[in-house]
Structures are given as C-alpha cells and as structure tokens.
Write a protein that holds these residues in place. Sequence first.
Motif, PDB file in Angstrom:
ATOM      1  N   ILE A 109     -42.220  16.707  -6.262  1.00 39.02           N
ATOM      2  CA  ILE A 109     -42.284  16.108  -5.119  1.00 39.02           C
ATOM      3  C   ILE A 109     -43.138  15.728  -5.300  1.00 39.02           C
ATOM      4  CG2 ILE A 109     -40.835  15.098  -3.513  1.00 39.02           C
ATOM      5  CD1 ILE A 109     -38.860  17.296  -4.367  1.00 39.02           C
ATOM      6  N   ARG A 110     -43.644  14.451  -4.964  1.00 42.29           N
ATOM      7  CA  ARG A 110     -45.103  13.669  -4.000  1.00 42.29           C
ATOM      8  C   ARG A 110     -44.930  12.663  -3.734  1.00 42.29           C
ATOM      9  NH1 ARG A 110     -49.581  15.349  -7.838  1.00 42.29           N
ATOM     10  NH2 ARG A 110     -48.455  16.679 -10.008  1.00 42.29           N
ATOM     11  N   ASP A 111     -45.685  12.494  -2.791  1.00 43.32           N
ATOM     12  CA  ASP A 111     -45.828  11.462  -1.814  1.00 43.32           C
ATOM     13  C   ASP A 111     -46.804  10.423  -2.927  1.00 43.32           C
ATOM     14  OD1 ASP A 111     -47.128   9.374  -0.229  1.00 43.32           O
ATOM     15  OD2 ASP A 111     -47.669  10.525   1.439  1.00 43.32           O
ATOM     16  N   PRO A 112     -45.924   8.714  -2.783  1.00 40.49           N
ATOM     17  CA  PRO A 112     -46.673   7.888  -3.965  1.00 40.49           C
ATOM     18  C   PRO A 112     -47.254   7.276  -3.220  1.00 40.49           C
ATOM     19  CG  PRO A 112     -43.957   7.076  -2.835  1.00 40.49           C
ATOM     20  CD  PRO A 112     -44.556   8.515  -2.538  1.00 40.49           C
ATOM     21  N   GLY A 113     -47.939   7.668  -2.049  1.00 41.57           N
ATOM     22  CA  GLY A 113     -48.973   6.905  -1.847  1.00 41.57           C
ATOM     23  C   GLY A 113     -50.579   7.577  -2.117  1.00 41.57           C
ATOM     24  N   ASN A 114     -50.247   8.876  -2.109  1.00 42.10           N
ATOM     25  CA  ASN A 114     -51.469   9.149  -2.208  1.00 42.10           C
ATOM     26  C   ASN A 114     -51.376  11.088  -2.994  1.00 42.10           C
ATOM     27  OD1 ASN A 114     -50.244  11.233  -1.161  1.00 42.10           O
ATOM     28  ND2 ASN A 114     -51.094  11.088   1.041  1.00 42.10           N
ATOM     29  N   GLY A 115     -50.184  10.358  -3.157  1.00 40.85           N
ATOM     30  CA  GLY A 115     -50.220  11.713  -4.715  1.00 40.85           C
ATOM     31  C   GLY A 115     -49.862  13.603  -4.186  1.00 40.85           C
ATOM     32  N   ALA A 116     -49.811  12.878  -2.601  1.00 39.83           N
ATOM     33  CA  ALA A 116     -50.086  14.294  -2.318  1.00 39.83           C
ATOM     34  C   ALA A 116     -48.774  14.748  -2.684  1.00 39.83           C
ATOM     35  CB  ALA A 116     -50.331  14.501  -1.219  1.00 39.83           C
ATOM     36  N   ARG A 140     -37.668  14.083 -12.756  1.00 44.14           N
ATOM     37  CA  ARG A 140     -38.796  13.672 -12.328  1.00 44.14           C
ATOM     38  C   ARG A 140     -38.378  12.277 -11.757  1.00 44.14           C
ATOM     39  NH1 ARG A 140     -42.279  13.482 -10.665  1.00 44.14           N
ATOM     40  NH2 ARG A 140     -42.716  15.148 -10.701  1.00 44.14           N
ATOM     41  N   ARG A 141     -37.487  11.668 -12.258  1.00 45.71           N
ATOM     42  CA  ARG A 141     -36.786  10.164 -11.363  1.00 45.71           C
ATOM     43  C   ARG A 141     -36.197  10.333 -10.135  1.00 45.71           C
ATOM     44  NH1 ARG A 141     -32.400   6.893 -14.614  1.00 45.71           N
ATOM     45  NH2 ARG A 141     -32.891   5.232 -13.629  1.00 45.71           N
ATOM     46  N   VAL A 142     -35.517  11.937  -9.724  1.00 45.46           N
ATOM     47  CA  VAL A 142     -34.494  12.237  -8.930  1.00 45.46           C
ATOM     48  C   VAL A 142     -36.314  12.187  -7.583  1.00 45.46           C
ATOM     49  CG1 VAL A 142     -33.252  13.827  -7.762  1.00 45.46           C
ATOM     50  CG2 VAL A 142     -32.877  12.704  -9.435  1.00 45.46           C
ATOM     51  N   ALA A 143     -36.917  13.318  -8.665  1.00 43.82           N
ATOM     52  CA  ALA A 143     -38.482  14.099  -7.657  1.00 43.82           C
ATOM     53  C   ALA A 143     -39.088  12.594  -7.227  1.00 43.82           C
ATOM     54  CB  ALA A 143     -39.056  14.697  -8.566  1.00 43.82           C
ATOM     55  N   ASP A 144     -39.019  11.435  -8.003  1.00 41.54           N
ATOM     56  CA  ASP A 144     -39.755  10.360  -7.514  1.00 41.54           C
ATOM     57  C   ASP A 144     -39.539   9.414  -6.419  1.00 41.54           C
ATOM     58  OD1 ASP A 144     -41.881  11.125  -9.280  1.00 41.54           O
ATOM     59  OD2 ASP A 144     -41.732   9.106 -10.720  1.00 41.54           O
ATOM     60  N   TRP A 145     -38.063   9.801  -6.723  1.00 42.60           N
ATOM     61  CA  TRP A 145     -36.819   8.909  -5.440  1.00 42.60           C
ATOM     62  C   TRP A 145     -37.493  10.015  -4.026  1.00 42.60           C
ATOM     63  CZ3 TRP A 145     -33.065   9.397  -1.987  1.00 42.60           C
ATOM     64  CH2 TRP A 145     -32.711   8.752  -1.534  1.00 42.60           C
ATOM     65  N   LEU A 146     -37.239  11.049  -4.201  1.00 41.61           N
ATOM     66  CA  LEU A 146     -37.113  11.709  -3.222  1.00 41.61           C
ATOM     67  C   LEU A 146     -38.990  11.268  -1.838  1.00 41.61           C
ATOM     68  CD1 LEU A 146     -35.646  14.937  -4.082  1.00 41.61           C
ATOM     69  CD2 LEU A 146     -34.697  13.091  -2.585  1.00 41.61           C
ATOM     70  N   GLY A 147     -39.645  11.153  -3.334  1.00 40.79           N
ATOM     71  CA  GLY A 147     -41.476  11.487  -3.083  1.00 40.79           C
ATOM     72  C   GLY A 147     -41.217  10.199  -1.877  1.00 40.79           C
ATOM     73  N   GLU A 148     -40.610   9.056  -2.273  1.00 43.34           N
ATOM     74  CA  GLU A 148     -40.843   7.782  -1.136  1.00 43.34           C
ATOM     75  C   GLU A 148     -40.558   8.762   0.262  1.00 43.34           C
ATOM     76  OE1 GLU A 148     -41.651   5.349  -2.034  1.00 43.34           O
ATOM     77  OE2 GLU A 148     -41.302   4.764  -4.502  1.00 43.34           O
ATOM     78  N   LEU A 149     -39.717   9.373   0.282  1.00 45.82           N
ATOM     79  CA  LEU A 149     -39.033   9.616   1.921  1.00 45.82           C
ATOM     80  C   LEU A 149     -40.539   9.900   2.272  1.00 45.82           C
ATOM     81  CD1 LEU A 149     -36.157  11.393   0.777  1.00 45.82           C
ATOM     82  CD2 LEU A 149     -35.853   8.874   2.251  1.00 45.82           C
TER      83      LEU A 149
END
Length: 152
Positions: A109-116, A140-149
């Motif tokens: 799960i990554r922060d979509p802003g900076n990839g952290a 990965r789709r779920v992880a990307d959704w959670l990353g937005e949080l």
Amino acid sequence: MNADSILQKLDAGRAAGESLDGLLRQAVEAIESAEDRYDWVGIYLLEGDELVLHHYIGRPTEHDRIPVGVGVCGSAVAEERDINVPDVHAVENYLACSLETASELVVLIRDPGNGAIRGQIDLDSDRPAAFTADDEREIRRVADWLGELFSD
Ligand code: SME
C-alpha cells in the motif's frame, strides 16, 4: 477475483464517513470473502521500521509486528515490491503464520503522491500456488484505493 464489488463497498463506506480504521477493516472482510482460497487476509501498516498488524481474518498469528527486511512481509517493504510466493516452504526468510499455510501474496500500500510505502495487504492460502497474476492485479487495485487514504 474481480475487485469491482470490493471497491464499490469501500467507496460507499468512504462516502458514509467511515473512519480509516473502519475502511481497513471493510477491505480485509471483503477480500477474505471474495475467494475460498484466501484463508488468511490481513493489513499491516508501516510504523517506523516495523510492520504492525491492524486487521486480519483467519487463524491467529504471533507475527503482529514484523521488522522491515524480515519474512516475506518485511522483504516486500525492504525490496519495495509486491511478492507472490507459490511455495512458502521454499523461502528461507519465511515467518510461519500457521503450519497449514502453503502460499502467500503480499501487495504494498503506497501513498500515490510520493510512492512512500504505508503498509501492505497480506494473503495466505492453504493451497500451493493459490495466487494468480489476476489476483495480484485485483488486490493491487484495492491496495491502490487504500493508498489514497494515506495521501498527504
Ligand atoms: N508469512 C509472513 C508473516 C505473516 S503471517 O503469514 C500472517 C512472512 O513471512 O512475513
């Protein structure tokens, strides 16, 4: 596995004002019920240099805190990549959650802003090579959704 219905549930939860903790819980529940072969599903969040288990469904595990670099979970963070292990017994650095587990999938799960890296979704199966490329993509789709949080 198709993540569409999971993402719809999460969208509805977010729209209803569900907390971060509640959304992580919903994600674990929805993933776990998506396929019989998903025997253990959990979300670890990265706190400093440790992964901390937040929510899970399945057999209890003693690995509720995993240092970065240790086990499949910690290796995924250290190597900054998702890891699909068809046979956990072939992995030297493996932390056994239960003796029945045969295969494992870790998706970051990554922060979509900076990839952290903020955490990971961890799935175990009692079946060997349970996780397909399709599973990897949909989780990965779920992880990307959670990353937005976790977006700053
Ligand atoms: N197998 C993981 C540890 C987590 S438990 O499976 C829930 C690992 O090797 O990091």
